[in-house]
Design an enzyme around this catalytic site. Structure first.
Site, PDB file in Angstrom:
ATOM      1  N   CYS A  18       7.012 -54.015  54.813  1.00  0.00           N
ATOM      2  CA  CYS A  18       7.659 -53.372  55.968  1.00  0.00           C
ATOM      3  C   CYS A  18       8.513 -52.160  55.581  1.00  0.00           C
ATOM      4  O   CYS A  18       8.957 -51.420  56.449  1.00  0.00           O
ATOM      5  CB  CYS A  18       8.494 -54.388  56.744  1.00  0.00           C
ATOM      6  SG  CYS A  18       7.548 -55.823  57.259  1.00  0.00           S
TER       7      CYS A  18
ATOM      8  N   HIS B  66      13.627 -50.563  60.585  1.00  0.00           N
ATOM      9  CA  HIS B  66      12.385 -51.329  60.701  1.00  0.00           C
ATOM     10  C   HIS B  66      12.512 -52.300  61.873  1.00  0.00           C
ATOM     11  O   HIS B  66      13.519 -52.991  62.021  1.00  0.00           O
ATOM     12  CB  HIS B  66      12.124 -52.082  59.395  1.00  0.00           C
ATOM     13  CG  HIS B  66      11.063 -53.125  59.544  1.00  0.00           C
ATOM     14  ND1 HIS B  66       9.834 -52.848  60.096  1.00  0.00           N
ATOM     15  CD2 HIS B  66      11.068 -54.453  59.250  1.00  0.00           C
ATOM     16  CE1 HIS B  66       9.122 -53.952  60.113  1.00  0.00           C
ATOM     17  NE2 HIS B  66       9.841 -54.948  59.617  1.00  0.00           N
TER      18      HIS B  66
ATOM     19  N   ASN C  51       6.701 -56.782  65.424  1.00  0.00           N
ATOM     20  CA  ASN C  51       6.892 -56.216  64.092  1.00  0.00           C
ATOM     21  C   ASN C  51       5.535 -55.727  63.570  1.00  0.00           C
ATOM     22  O   ASN C  51       4.656 -56.537  63.275  1.00  0.00           O
ATOM     23  CB  ASN C  51       7.470 -57.323  63.193  1.00  0.00           C
ATOM     24  CG  ASN C  51       7.705 -56.870  61.764  1.00  0.00           C
ATOM     25  OD1 ASN C  51       7.237 -55.816  61.342  1.00  0.00           O
ATOM     26  ND2 ASN C  51       8.419 -57.677  61.010  1.00  0.00           N
TER      27      ASN C  51
END
Ligand code: ACO
Length: 319
Positions: A113, A246, A276
């Site tokens: 990520c 993020h 996500n």
């Protein structure tokens, strides 16, 4: 001195939207649980035949068009992904071919990520070193492929998508500072602990996560990386126009902004609609806020990644 500047952004989300209610039809979960714990309302899921390089292509074309840069003039392609099309060739090479260009260096970055921030820092370094003048940086993921759709603790959290940015060499500073970190001692709290060996999967091909450990780690390092990037430029939190962390979980975003003292209206949030998307989350959020007019020329934007590895980092960017 040569610096790099973001001159175009793009994003792409697969057509299929899966709501929390749809998940709750096959999984022991509820819209209420997912929303209250994560802020997520829905996610986009790639079609069975759509790969990371397929998602990256429209995102890249949009970023190139916004930048006014022809694909043929790119001299670097860096793709961040943890869900590549193949073991090899890299997704960057496959994307290069789909863009119809040849010869420029193209490679993948694997930092989960944090991938886009790592890829951006890499391209920035190539440009500062005089090795590139026009770079395409992409975060693209089909995380849906590495989820155990029977594990309610992980599968509700993720989605698929791609985001891209075009960087060019410029004398005006665009990317002011990047900071990157990793600590492999924390590999166990978030992983896909499997590999391909002798024609079989060895280990597990699915995301495993200690959610509470990830939560605490993410909030701590997102605050530290933000302060470190700002400190390198002699700037403070008040100098930031937009924070794009993020997009893991709205509670992680809220806690990070609160610890930094950045008001919620300066935080770009897409996790409610995208979930996500790992390496794609930061460039997708950047592209959304550029396109809807929130982020404008001259604004200072703090981009932040954190993910498996563990890896984390930040980039302070002037648009
Ligand atoms: N629906 C309903 N119940 C659920 C679900 C679900 N989808 N998932 C877990 N539960 C249950 C658990 O089984 C548990 O039940 P029990 O008490 O009967 O055992 C209960 O909910 C509480 O589980 P916890 O894991 O303690 O829940 P928590 O409040 O910690 O929330 C969450 C879990 C949302 C994952 C949280 O820990 C979190 O946000 N962590 C951050 C993780 C994250 O964002 N990861 C993304 C990848 S990492 C990255 O991008 C940096």
């Amino acid at each position: 001195m040569i610096r790099s500047r973001i001159v175009g952004t793009g994003g792409y989300l697969p057509a299929r939207i899966v709501t929390n209610d749809e998940l709750s039809r096959t999984l022991d979960t509820s819209d209420e649980w997912i929303r209250s714990r994560t802020g997520i309302r829905q996610r986009h899921i790639a079609a069975p035949d759509e790969t990371s390089s397929d998602l990256a292509l429209p995102a890249s074309r949009t970023a190139l068009a916004a930048a006014g840069v022809a694909a043929a003039d790119l001299d670097l392609i860096v793709v961040a992904t943890s869900t590549p099309d193949f073991v090899f060739p890299s997704t960057a090479c496959l994307l290069q071919a789909k863009l119809g260009v040849r010869s420029c260096p193209a490679f993948d970055v694997q930092a989960v990520c944090s991938g886009f921030v790592y890829a951006l820092a890499t391209a920035d370094s190539f440009i500062r070193a005089g090795q590139s003048r026009r770079a395409l940086v992409v975060g693209t993921e089909v995380f849906s492929r590495i989820l155990d759709w029977n594990d309610r603790g992980t599968c509700v959290l993720f989605g698929d998508g791609a985001g891209a940015a075009v960087l060019v060499a410029d004398e005006r500073p665009g990317i002011h500072a990047t900071v990157l970190h990793a600590d492999g001692a924390h590999a166990g709290i978030l992983s896909v602990p499997g590999n391909v060996c002798g024609g079989s999967i060895v280990g597990s091909p699915f995301v495993r996560m200690d959610g509470q450990a990830v939560f605490k780690f993410a909030v701590r390092v997102l605050e530290e990386a933000a302060r470190e990037a700002l400190g390198r430029c002699g700037l403070g939190v008040a100098d930031v126009d937009w924070l794009i962390p993020h997009q893991a979980n709205v509670r992680i975003l809220d806690a990070t902004a609160r610890k930094l003292g950045i008001p919620p209206e300066k935080v770009v949030v897409t996790v409610d609609r995208h979930a996500n998307t790992s390496a794609a989350s930061v460039p997708l959020a950047l592209d959304e806020a550029v396109r809807d007019g929130r982020i404008r020329a001259g604004h200072r934007v703090l981009l932040e990644g954190v993910g498996g590895g563990f890896t984390w980092g930040a980039a302070l960017v002037e648009m």
